[in-house]
Design a protein around this motif. Structure first.
Motif, PDB file in Angstrom:
ATOM      1  N   GLY A  84      35.086   8.807  23.151  1.00  9.13           N
ATOM      2  CA  GLY A  84      34.493   8.463  21.865  1.00  9.13           C
ATOM      3  C   GLY A  84      33.066   8.043  22.042  1.00  9.13           C
ATOM      4  N   GLY A  85      32.321   7.982  20.943  1.00  9.35           N
ATOM      5  CA  GLY A  85      30.925   7.606  21.012  1.00  9.35           C
ATOM      6  C   GLY A  85      30.745   6.116  20.966  1.00  9.35           C
ATOM      7  N   ALA A  86      29.499   5.698  20.902  1.00  7.59           N
ATOM      8  CA  ALA A  86      29.165   4.284  20.907  1.00  7.59           C
ATOM      9  C   ALA A  86      29.194   3.691  19.518  1.00  7.59           C
ATOM     10  CB  ALA A  86      27.780   4.078  21.529  1.00  7.59           C
ATOM     11  N   GLY A  87      29.759   4.392  18.562  1.00  3.35           N
ATOM     12  CA  GLY A  87      29.663   3.946  17.184  1.00  3.35           C
ATOM     13  C   GLY A  87      30.641   2.882  16.785  1.00  3.35           C
ATOM     14  N   GLY A  88      31.702   2.621  17.549  1.00  4.93           N
ATOM     15  CA  GLY A  88      32.628   1.600  17.114  1.00  4.93           C
ATOM     16  C   GLY A  88      33.824   1.511  18.021  1.00  4.93           C
ATOM     17  N   ARG A  89      34.632   0.491  17.801  1.00  3.36           N
ATOM     18  CA  ARG A  89      35.816   0.288  18.601  1.00  3.36           C
ATOM     19  C   ARG A  89      36.980   1.059  18.003  1.00  3.36           C
ATOM     20  NH1 ARG A  89      34.906  -6.113  19.807  1.00  3.36           N
ATOM     21  NH2 ARG A  89      33.744  -5.836  21.708  1.00  3.36           N
ATOM     22  N   GLY A  90      37.673   1.775  18.835  1.00  2.00           N
ATOM     23  CA  GLY A  90      38.836   2.520  18.405  1.00  2.00           C
ATOM     24  C   GLY A  90      40.088   1.883  18.942  1.00  2.00           C
ATOM     25  N   PRO A  91      41.253   2.493  18.726  1.00  2.00           N
ATOM     26  CA  PRO A  91      42.506   1.883  19.135  1.00  2.00           C
ATOM     27  C   PRO A  91      42.677   1.787  20.631  1.00  2.00           C
ATOM     28  CG  PRO A  91      42.834   4.127  18.305  1.00  2.00           C
ATOM     29  CD  PRO A  91      41.432   3.747  17.996  1.00  2.00           C
ATOM     30  N   ASP A  92      41.908   2.559  21.411  1.00  2.56           N
ATOM     31  CA  ASP A  92      42.061   2.518  22.858  1.00  2.56           C
ATOM     32  C   ASP A  92      40.955   1.749  23.552  1.00  2.56           C
ATOM     33  OD1 ASP A  92      44.404   3.980  22.897  1.00  2.56           O
ATOM     34  OD2 ASP A  92      43.346   5.890  22.857  1.00  2.56           O
ATOM     35  N   ASP A  93      40.112   1.031  22.791  1.00  3.12           N
ATOM     36  CA  ASP A  93      39.038   0.275  23.414  1.00  3.12           C
ATOM     37  C   ASP A  93      39.604  -0.913  24.173  1.00  3.12           C
ATOM     38  OD1 ASP A  93      37.176   1.973  22.486  1.00  3.12           O
ATOM     39  OD2 ASP A  93      36.413   0.679  20.898  1.00  3.12           O
ATOM     40  N   GLY A  94      38.900  -1.326  25.191  1.00  5.56           N
ATOM     41  CA  GLY A  94      39.306  -2.462  25.998  1.00  5.56           C
ATOM     42  C   GLY A  94      38.576  -2.391  27.320  1.00  5.56           C
ATOM     43  N   PRO A  95      38.884  -3.309  28.253  1.00  6.71           N
ATOM     44  CA  PRO A  95      38.182  -3.302  29.531  1.00  6.71           C
ATOM     45  C   PRO A  95      38.290  -1.974  30.264  1.00  6.71           C
ATOM     46  CG  PRO A  95      39.468  -5.313  29.246  1.00  6.71           C
ATOM     47  CD  PRO A  95      39.853  -4.409  28.124  1.00  6.71           C
ATOM     48  N   GLY A  96      39.473  -1.358  30.238  1.00  2.00           N
ATOM     49  CA  GLY A  96      39.648  -0.100  30.955  1.00  2.00           C
ATOM     50  C   GLY A  96      38.797   1.005  30.393  1.00  2.00           C
ATOM     51  N   ARG A  97      38.704   1.085  29.076  1.00  2.18           N
ATOM     52  CA  ARG A  97      37.898   2.130  28.437  1.00  2.18           C
ATOM     53  C   ARG A  97      36.430   1.966  28.801  1.00  2.18           C
ATOM     54  NH1 ARG A  97      36.670   4.731  23.493  1.00  2.18           N
ATOM     55  NH2 ARG A  97      34.599   5.620  23.872  1.00  2.18           N
ATOM     56  N   ALA A  98      35.895   0.760  28.676  1.00  2.00           N
ATOM     57  CA  ALA A  98      34.490   0.533  29.000  1.00  2.00           C
ATOM     58  C   ALA A  98      34.214   0.829  30.467  1.00  2.00           C
ATOM     59  CB  ALA A  98      34.099  -0.904  28.646  1.00  2.00           C
ATOM     60  N   TRP A  99      35.117   0.385  31.336  1.00  2.00           N
ATOM     61  CA  TRP A  99      34.915   0.605  32.766  1.00  2.00           C
ATOM     62  C   TRP A  99      34.895   2.100  33.092  1.00  2.00           C
ATOM     63  CZ3 TRP A  99      33.650  -2.667  36.642  1.00  2.00           C
ATOM     64  CH2 TRP A  99      33.717  -2.157  37.942  1.00  2.00           C
ATOM     65  N   THR A 100      35.818   2.850  32.517  1.00  2.00           N
ATOM     66  CA  THR A 100      35.878   4.283  32.769  1.00  2.00           C
ATOM     67  C   THR A 100      34.607   4.979  32.310  1.00  2.00           C
ATOM     68  OG1 THR A 100      38.288   4.301  32.601  1.00  2.00           O
ATOM     69  CG2 THR A 100      37.160   6.402  32.279  1.00  2.00           C
ATOM     70  N   ASP A 101      34.114   4.599  31.136  1.00  2.00           N
ATOM     71  CA  ASP A 101      32.881   5.213  30.635  1.00  2.00           C
ATOM     72  C   ASP A 101      31.712   4.944  31.577  1.00  2.00           C
ATOM     73  OD1 ASP A 101      34.143   6.266  28.463  1.00  2.00           O
ATOM     74  OD2 ASP A 101      33.419   4.781  27.032  1.00  2.00           O
ATOM     75  N   ILE A 102      31.611   3.723  32.096  1.00  2.00           N
ATOM     76  CA  ILE A 102      30.516   3.387  33.004  1.00  2.00           C
ATOM     77  C   ILE A 102      30.659   4.139  34.321  1.00  2.00           C
ATOM     78  CG2 ILE A 102      29.491   1.525  34.367  1.00  2.00           C
ATOM     79  CD1 ILE A 102      30.283  -0.354  32.005  1.00  2.00           C
ATOM     80  N   GLU A 103      31.866   4.155  34.861  1.00  2.00           N
ATOM     81  CA  GLU A 103      32.091   4.738  36.181  1.00  2.00           C
ATOM     82  C   GLU A 103      31.961   6.260  36.176  1.00  2.00           C
ATOM     83  OE1 GLU A 103      35.273   3.883  39.707  1.00  2.00           O
ATOM     84  OE2 GLU A 103      36.110   4.284  37.725  1.00  2.00           O
ATOM     85  N   GLU A 104      32.478   6.908  35.147  1.00  6.25           N
ATOM     86  CA  GLU A 104      32.558   8.366  35.163  1.00  6.25           C
ATOM     87  C   GLU A 104      31.413   9.058  34.442  1.00  6.25           C
ATOM     88  OE1 GLU A 104      36.357   9.580  33.714  1.00  6.25           O
ATOM     89  OE2 GLU A 104      37.479   8.505  35.280  1.00  6.25           O
ATOM     90  N   ARG A 105      30.779   8.382  33.491  1.00 12.14           N
ATOM     91  CA  ARG A 105      29.786   9.072  32.673  1.00 12.14           C
ATOM     92  C   ARG A 105      28.438   8.374  32.659  1.00 12.14           C
ATOM     93  NH1 ARG A 105      34.752  10.076  30.520  1.00 12.14           N
ATOM     94  NH2 ARG A 105      34.964   8.056  29.488  1.00 12.14           N
ATOM     95  N   MET A 106      28.406   7.117  32.246  1.00 12.81           N
ATOM     96  CA  MET A 106      27.125   6.471  32.026  1.00 12.81           C
ATOM     97  C   MET A 106      26.402   6.156  33.333  1.00 12.81           C
ATOM     98  SD  MET A 106      28.475   3.928  29.028  1.00 12.81           S
ATOM     99  CE  MET A 106      26.890   3.339  28.495  1.00 12.81           C
ATOM    100  N   GLY A 107      27.119   5.580  34.294  1.00 10.73           N
ATOM    101  CA  GLY A 107      26.502   5.245  35.572  1.00 10.73           C
ATOM    102  C   GLY A 107      25.889   6.450  36.263  1.00 10.73           C
TER     103      GLY A 107
END
Length: 372
Positions: A56-79
């Protein structure tokens, strides 16, 4: 002047022992010239205890948001997208930030601003356009059903120098506690946070209009977040500034267009970082809205970033930017209120605070490292 280039990205997932503070994800970006930038976001547990992994995009929190979601985005895409990036401006990281959820985006965006400012020897507040040298502080009271306890907590907050308090209200618990606080503290700035608990029923509207008699500086989140029209109708009926629940620029633009309020509670992490938070401030300020800022995070980095945002000229109301006293300190000097005032660090570059990296590394339950 040398343009910072990102050579390394470290991420730390850290929870305080015994759950004394919320879990945070901390970001450390390293530049080719040795400069380091930090970002922090506190991350909620995913619903039902799950760590989210959805896209998902950075526009809002969805039902699967949480520490794991943020960590995965940083590790696999943003970083990975940040490594090797040249930062002519902090906003140059926007393409990488857009790859992740809003929690992850907030930490990355703040770290980019800090790195860019430290590389140029510039205080973050000045880079954002801040004009204040100190921030007058407010305090938020936790929900409490007993008037006597509320009065005691307000008294302690006022005694600590805070000039604004935010009180949670709900149907059946609204006019009475606000009246009691106003009678005891005639000059105190009061925000009533309704937490989306009201509707446009005659009973609820009567209570919300009744609060108008007590000189509130803002009535926050009276209705469901998506119902801007209801907020606009209430704003036309009361003199108190309505503060709708706004967490992105599109929603803010819609709220301004519908005249759905006159106040903005600005939380940089909800907007996905400092770039969008500054944009929200600019929109609200130009429209004549009052603004106050809240910083979140357990390790002082998020609070330090919020101080810089609160230094912007439109943040005219006391802000919640000080780290609670007591407990371990992770940034030096601590982000603390003295007599209801937090100084804006203007003699040091970036966030203006040194981070205790060794302690953070010891407490980290998970760590990621990327480099050129």
């Amino acid at each position: 002047m040398r343009v910072p280039q990102i050579h390394g990205c470290d991420a730390f997932r850290v929870a305080m022992p015994r759950g004394r503070r919320p879990e945070s994800i901390l970001i450390r970006l390293a530049g080719a010239d040795g400069a380091v930038g930090w970002g922090e976001v506190s991350v909620p547990a995913a619903p039902n205890g799950r760590s989210g992994g959805g896209r998902g995009g950075a526009g809002g929190r969805g039902p699967d948001d949480g520490p794991g979601r943020a960590w995965t985005d940083i590790e696999e895409r943003m970083g990975p997208a940040l490594i090797g990036l040249q930062l002519d401006r902090p906003e140059d990281a926007s393409a990488a930030v857009d790859l992740g959820c809003r929690d992850a985006a907030a930490a990355i965006d703040t770290a980019c601003w800090d790195l860019w400012c430290r590389g140029r020897g510039m205080p973050l507040a000045h880079a954002l356009g801040g004009t204040r040298t100190s921030i007058v502080t407010g305090a938020r009271l936790s929900p409490e059903p007993l008037l006597e306890t509320v009065a005691g907590r307000v008294n302690r907050a006022v005694g600590a120098g805070h000039t604004r308090i935010t009180l949670d209200v709900r149907p059946g618990w609204d006019i009475e506690p606000v009246r009691a606080i106003r009678q005891a503290f005639p000059a105190l700035a009061i925000v009533a946070d309704a937490g989306h608990a009201y509707t446009e029923s005659p009973e609820h509207l009567a209570a919300l209009e009744g609060l108008d008699a007590y000189g509130l500086v803002a009535l926050e989140r009276p209705f469901a977040a998506a119902d801007l029209s209801a907020h606009a109708r209430l704003q036309r009926r009361v003199g108190t500034a309505i503060a709708p629940d706004v967490g992105d620029l599109d929603t803010l633009d819609a709220a301004l267009g519908e005249e759905a309020g006159r106040a903005l509670h600005l939380r940089p992490e909800r907007f996905g970082g400092l770039t969008a938070a500054r944009g929200a401030h600019d929109l609200a300020f130009a429209a004549g809205w009052a603004v106050w800022c809240t910083g979140t995070g357990a390790f002082g980095i998020g609070q330090a970033a919020a101080v810089a945002v609160a230094s912007l000229p439109g943040c005219t109301l006391p802000s919640d930017v000080s780290d609670p006293a007591g407990g371990p300190v992770f940034v030096t000097p601590p982000v603390r209120s003295t007599g209801g005032v937090v100084g804006v660090p203007l003699t040091q570059p970036g966030l203006g605070h040194e981070v205790d990296e060794a302690r953070i590394e010891r407490l980290a339950t998970r760590r990621m490292r990327l480099s050129v």
